[in-house]
Design an enzyme around this catalytic site. Sequence first.
Site, PDB file in Angstrom:
ATOM      1  N   GLU A 171      -2.659  -8.908   2.814  1.00  0.00           N
ATOM      2  CA  GLU A 171      -3.066  -9.447   4.115  1.00  0.00           C
ATOM      3  C   GLU A 171      -4.574  -9.333   4.337  1.00  0.00           C
ATOM      4  O   GLU A 171      -5.110  -9.935   5.283  1.00  0.00           O
ATOM      5  CB  GLU A 171      -2.289  -8.749   5.240  1.00  0.00           C
ATOM      6  CG  GLU A 171      -2.764  -7.358   5.611  1.00  0.00           C
ATOM      7  CD  GLU A 171      -2.313  -6.261   4.644  1.00  0.00           C
ATOM      8  OE1 GLU A 171      -2.584  -5.088   4.945  1.00  0.00           O
ATOM      9  OE2 GLU A 171      -1.695  -6.573   3.604  1.00  0.00           O
ATOM     10  N   CYS A 188       0.834  -1.193   0.000  1.00  0.00           N
ATOM     11  CA  CYS A 188       0.000   0.000   0.000  1.00  0.00           C
ATOM     12  C   CYS A 188       0.881   1.260   0.000  1.00  0.00           C
ATOM     13  O   CYS A 188       1.653   1.456  -0.925  1.00  0.00           O
ATOM     14  CB  CYS A 188      -1.001  -0.023   1.151  1.00  0.00           C
ATOM     15  SG  CYS A 188      -2.344   1.183   0.930  1.00  0.00           S
ATOM     16  N   HIS A 196      -3.816  -4.701  -0.530  1.00  0.00           N
ATOM     17  CA  HIS A 196      -3.409  -5.304   0.745  1.00  0.00           C
ATOM     18  C   HIS A 196      -3.495  -6.822   0.637  1.00  0.00           C
ATOM     19  O   HIS A 196      -4.589  -7.392   0.745  1.00  0.00           O
ATOM     20  CB  HIS A 196      -4.324  -4.831   1.877  1.00  0.00           C
ATOM     21  CG  HIS A 196      -4.115  -3.424   2.302  1.00  0.00           C
ATOM     22  ND1 HIS A 196      -3.176  -3.057   3.241  1.00  0.00           N
ATOM     23  CD2 HIS A 196      -4.701  -2.283   1.896  1.00  0.00           C
ATOM     24  CE1 HIS A 196      -3.211  -1.751   3.412  1.00  0.00           C
ATOM     25  NE2 HIS A 196      -4.126  -1.253   2.607  1.00  0.00           N
TER      26      HIS A 196
END
Length: 208
Positions: A189, A78, A187
Amino acid sequence: MVVLDYGSGNLRSAQRALQRAGAEVEVTEDVDAAVNADGLVVPGVGAFAACMQGLRAVGGDKIIDQRLAGGRPVLGICVGMQVLFELGVEHGERTEGCGQWPGTVARLHADVLPHMGWNTVRTPSGSALFAGIDEGTRFYFVHSYAVRDWQLVTNPPFQPPLVTWANHGEDFVAAVENGALVATQFHPEKSGDAGATVLRNWLRDIAG
């Protein structure tokens, strides 16, 4: 594996995602640990200028330089991707980035901002980061700024980076694979199984 702690958010979610992908992960600002780790993750949320200020405060820009000079893997996520570029422009403020890649991070031209939610990406041929991921797979984005219209000049014998694109109002850079330096605007994650695959692919490449 080290997740660099430079005052940005999202550190623990990045740590947990990497652990689920099979890595042993430490969150730290310790220079020696960050320089010598098998892999370094630079996450980031919020404003470009604030992230650069925090990164420089812990010597993160020099840590990245030192790792890349030795061919040691770095993953930006990001705003952690955005700060790898030369320049960020937010609200008329120009902030110098790490300068690993040419290019400017600027506000997207889109009817709705931030760009928040799931979006597809267009991956280049030969991508290792997206290996095993089907075309049309969606990843999770949260941002209003990005690198747009990125024009790369190839300097033989060096190979140009592999660039993945997405679109929200206009095309923007969604990921870059450039030797030891890899980064995603989305992202991983927060991107479910697809993001986990991206992280496993990165960890696999580190393991060699």
